[in-house]
Write a protein that holds these residues in place. Structure first.
Motif, PDB file in Angstrom:
ATOM      1  N   SER A  63       3.350  25.944-102.036  1.00 41.31           N
ATOM      2  CA  SER A  63       4.226  25.995-100.339  1.00 41.31           C
ATOM      3  C   SER A  63       3.380  28.525-101.031  1.00 41.31           C
ATOM      4  O   SER A  63       4.475  28.673-101.918  1.00 41.31           O
ATOM      5  N   THR A  64       3.406  28.402 -99.286  1.00 43.05           N
ATOM      6  CA  THR A  64       3.922  29.866 -99.758  1.00 43.05           C
ATOM      7  C   THR A  64       4.644  30.098 -98.317  1.00 43.05           C
ATOM      8  O   THR A  64       4.426  29.312 -96.889  1.00 43.05           O
ATOM      9  N   TYR A  65       5.193  31.354 -98.650  1.00 48.12           N
ATOM     10  CA  TYR A  65       6.517  31.128 -96.735  1.00 48.12           C
ATOM     11  C   TYR A  65       6.123  32.011 -96.286  1.00 48.12           C
ATOM     12  O   TYR A  65       5.808  33.502 -97.174  1.00 48.12           O
ATOM     13  N   ILE A  66       6.580  32.565 -95.213  1.00 46.37           N
ATOM     14  CA  ILE A  66       5.783  34.386 -94.291  1.00 46.37           C
ATOM     15  C   ILE A  66       6.958  34.366 -93.309  1.00 46.37           C
ATOM     16  O   ILE A  66       7.801  33.204 -92.706  1.00 46.37           O
ATOM     17  N   PHE A  67       7.234  35.370 -92.755  1.00 57.26           N
ATOM     18  CA  PHE A  67       8.402  35.961 -91.953  1.00 57.26           C
ATOM     19  C   PHE A  67       7.610  35.307 -90.390  1.00 57.26           C
ATOM     20  O   PHE A  67       6.424  36.182 -89.964  1.00 57.26           O
ATOM     21  N   LYS A  68       8.558  35.019 -89.116  1.00 59.95           N
ATOM     22  CA  LYS A  68       7.673  34.407 -88.678  1.00 59.95           C
ATOM     23  C   LYS A  68       6.943  35.819 -87.323  1.00 59.95           C
ATOM     24  O   LYS A  68       6.260  36.088 -87.029  1.00 59.95           O
ATOM     25  N   HIS A  69       8.197  36.628 -87.897  1.00 58.74           N
ATOM     26  CA  HIS A  69       7.962  38.533 -87.783  1.00 58.74           C
ATOM     27  C   HIS A  69       8.600  39.207 -88.500  1.00 58.74           C
ATOM     28  O   HIS A  69       9.367  39.449 -89.762  1.00 58.74           O
ATOM     29  N   ALA A  70       7.396  40.763 -88.134  1.00 56.79           N
ATOM     30  CA  ALA A  70       7.549  41.220 -89.818  1.00 56.79           C
ATOM     31  C   ALA A  70       9.457  42.361 -89.164  1.00 56.79           C
ATOM     32  O   ALA A  70       9.286  42.484 -90.010  1.00 56.79           O
ATOM     33  N   LEU A  71       9.129  42.074 -87.729  1.00 55.60           N
ATOM     34  CA  LEU A  71      11.226  43.057 -87.469  1.00 55.60           C
ATOM     35  C   LEU A  71      11.578  41.730 -88.545  1.00 55.60           C
ATOM     36  O   LEU A  71      12.789  42.661 -88.854  1.00 55.60           O
ATOM     37  N   THR A  72      11.899  40.487 -88.414  1.00 52.30           N
ATOM     38  CA  THR A  72      12.655  40.036 -89.186  1.00 52.30           C
ATOM     39  C   THR A  72      12.991  40.031 -90.339  1.00 52.30           C
ATOM     40  O   THR A  72      13.826  39.814 -90.685  1.00 52.30           O
ATOM     41  N   ARG A  73      11.624  40.123 -90.542  1.00 52.13           N
ATOM     42  CA  ARG A  73      11.652  40.620 -92.259  1.00 52.13           C
ATOM     43  C   ARG A  73      12.412  41.432 -92.543  1.00 52.13           C
ATOM     44  O   ARG A  73      12.790  41.967 -93.537  1.00 52.13           O
ATOM     45  N   GLU A  74      11.870  43.098 -91.740  1.00 52.53           N
ATOM     46  CA  GLU A  74      12.571  43.941 -91.779  1.00 52.53           C
ATOM     47  C   GLU A  74      14.298  44.435 -91.428  1.00 52.53           C
ATOM     48  O   GLU A  74      14.555  44.789 -92.681  1.00 52.53           O
ATOM     49  N   VAL A  75      15.131  43.914 -90.767  1.00 55.07           N
ATOM     50  CA  VAL A  75      16.372  43.605 -90.237  1.00 55.07           C
ATOM     51  C   VAL A  75      16.856  43.074 -91.783  1.00 55.07           C
ATOM     52  O   VAL A  75      17.796  43.638 -91.592  1.00 55.07           O
ATOM     53  N   VAL A  76      16.380  42.059 -91.779  1.00 57.41           N
ATOM     54  CA  VAL A  76      17.084  41.276 -93.188  1.00 57.41           C
ATOM     55  C   VAL A  76      17.111  41.966 -95.095  1.00 57.41           C
ATOM     56  O   VAL A  76      17.812  42.078 -94.971  1.00 57.41           O
ATOM     57  N   TYR A  77      15.680  42.645 -94.848  1.00 64.67           N
ATOM     58  CA  TYR A  77      15.731  43.612 -95.554  1.00 64.67           C
ATOM     59  C   TYR A  77      16.854  45.058 -95.610  1.00 64.67           C
ATOM     60  O   TYR A  77      17.637  45.296 -96.827  1.00 64.67           O
ATOM     61  N   ASP A  78      16.501  45.911 -94.599  1.00 62.49           N
ATOM     62  CA  ASP A  78      17.517  46.831 -94.068  1.00 62.49           C
ATOM     63  C   ASP A  78      19.071  46.065 -94.777  1.00 62.49           C
ATOM     64  O   ASP A  78      20.290  46.392 -95.065  1.00 62.49           O
ATOM     65  N   SER A  79      19.530  44.557 -94.205  1.00 58.44           N
ATOM     66  CA  SER A  79      21.704  44.505 -94.358  1.00 58.44           C
ATOM     67  C   SER A  79      21.435  44.713 -95.303  1.00 58.44           C
ATOM     68  O   SER A  79      22.180  45.165 -95.518  1.00 58.44           O
ATOM     69  N   ILE A  80      20.309  44.141 -96.415  1.00 58.83           N
ATOM     70  CA  ILE A  80      20.367  43.862 -97.636  1.00 58.83           C
ATOM     71  C   ILE A  80      20.837  45.630 -98.687  1.00 58.83           C
ATOM     72  O   ILE A  80      22.047  45.808 -99.280  1.00 58.83           O
ATOM     73  N   LEU A  81      20.416  46.548 -97.583  1.00 57.40           N
ATOM     74  CA  LEU A  81      20.418  48.340 -98.295  1.00 57.40           C
ATOM     75  C   LEU A  81      22.066  48.707 -97.947  1.00 57.40           C
ATOM     76  O   LEU A  81      22.595  49.737 -98.120  1.00 57.40           O
ATOM     77  N   THR A  82      22.449  48.067 -96.779  1.00 57.77           N
ATOM     78  CA  THR A  82      22.993  48.214 -95.714  1.00 57.77           C
ATOM     79  C   THR A  82      24.347  47.180 -96.414  1.00 57.77           C
ATOM     80  O   THR A  82      25.506  48.643 -96.734  1.00 57.77           O
ATOM     81  N   LYS A  83      24.628  46.431 -96.601  1.00 58.30           N
ATOM     82  CA  LYS A  83      25.749  45.912 -97.926  1.00 58.30           C
ATOM     83  C   LYS A  83      25.615  46.988 -99.120  1.00 58.30           C
ATOM     84  O   LYS A  83      26.802  47.069 -98.573  1.00 58.30           O
ATOM     85  N   LYS A  84      25.004  46.988 -99.728  1.00 56.89           N
ATOM     86  CA  LYS A  84      24.625  47.551-100.379  1.00 56.89           C
ATOM     87  C   LYS A  84      25.450  48.926-100.567  1.00 56.89           C
ATOM     88  O   LYS A  84      26.757  49.275-100.880  1.00 56.89           O
ATOM     89  N   LYS A  85      25.044  49.836-100.041  1.00 60.40           N
ATOM     90  CA  LYS A  85      26.019  51.109 -99.295  1.00 60.40           C
ATOM     91  C   LYS A  85      27.628  50.874 -99.107  1.00 60.40           C
ATOM     92  O   LYS A  85      27.943  52.175 -99.218  1.00 60.40           O
ATOM     93  N   ASN A  86      28.272  50.143 -98.258  1.00 64.01           N
ATOM     94  CA  ASN A  86      28.619  50.328 -98.195  1.00 64.01           C
ATOM     95  C   ASN A  86      29.381  49.743 -99.154  1.00 64.01           C
ATOM     96  O   ASN A  86      30.851  50.269 -99.541  1.00 64.01           O
ATOM     97  N   ARG A  87      28.790  48.669 -99.740  1.00 69.29           N
ATOM     98  CA  ARG A  87      29.720  49.130-101.461  1.00 69.29           C
ATOM     99  C   ARG A  87      29.538  49.833-102.260  1.00 69.29           C
ATOM    100  O   ARG A  87      31.138  50.021-102.347  1.00 69.29           O
ATOM    101  N   SER A  88      29.448  50.657-102.131  1.00 70.18           N
ATOM    102  CA  SER A  88      29.115  51.521-103.180  1.00 70.18           C
ATOM    103  C   SER A  88      29.477  52.423-102.048  1.00 70.18           C
ATOM    104  O   SER A  88      30.890  53.303-103.238  1.00 70.18           O
ATOM    105  N   MET A  89      30.155  52.941-101.143  1.00 70.93           N
ATOM    106  CA  MET A  89      30.716  54.048-100.763  1.00 70.93           C
ATOM    107  C   MET A  89      32.268  52.876-101.061  1.00 70.93           C
ATOM    108  O   MET A  89      33.174  54.465-100.602  1.00 70.93           O
ATOM    109  N   LYS A  90      32.759  52.422-100.973  1.00 69.58           N
ATOM    110  CA  LYS A  90      34.470  51.010-100.793  1.00 69.58           C
ATOM    111  C   LYS A  90      34.790  51.611-102.309  1.00 69.58           C
ATOM    112  O   LYS A  90      35.569  52.120-103.050  1.00 69.58           O
ATOM    113  N   ARG A  91      33.378  51.955-103.590  1.00 71.90           N
ATOM    114  CA  ARG A  91      33.970  52.411-104.535  1.00 71.90           C
ATOM    115  C   ARG A  91      33.905  53.494-105.036  1.00 71.90           C
ATOM    116  O   ARG A  91      34.668  53.513-106.457  1.00 71.90           O
TER     117      ARG A  91
END
Length: 95
Positions: A63-91
């Motif tokens: 099987s292969t999996y595909i995001f239903k919408h490209a925008l969904t993938r983009e939003v999820v990916y951006d959330s990773i970066l935001t969380k990482k950025k927030n953690r860095s700022m806290k430290r």
């Protein structure tokens, strides 16, 4: 993003991992990078498919999996970066 936030933690981690790979990714690659037991991976992939966040192409185990919408993938990916950025700022000590 609210739909993703409502998912079980393992399903969230799987969709985040998939978003870091690409819009489409193979079951085999996902299995290798998540290092989850097969049944747990399949169970959480079912949750993501039932939520209509991912579509499955092909027949398991090829099987292969595909995001239903490209925008969904983009939003999820951006959330990773935001969380990482927030953690860095806290430290970081204040200047």
């Amino acid at each position: 993003m609210a739909r993703v936030d409502a998912l079980p933690e393992v399903a969230k981690e799987i969709i985040r991992t998939g978003s870091a790979i690409e819009r489409e990714f193979s079951h085999e690659l996902l299995k290798k990078v998540t290092n989850l037991p097969e049944q747990e991976l399949l169970s959480n992939l079912s949750i993501l498919k039932d939520s209509e966040l991912l579509y499955e192409r092909g027949i398991y185990p090829d099987s292969t999996y595909i995001f239903k919408h490209a925008l969904t993938r983009e939003v999820v990916y951006d959330s990773i970066l935001t969380k990482k950025k927030n953690r860095s700022m806290k430290r970081s000590p204040p200047l």
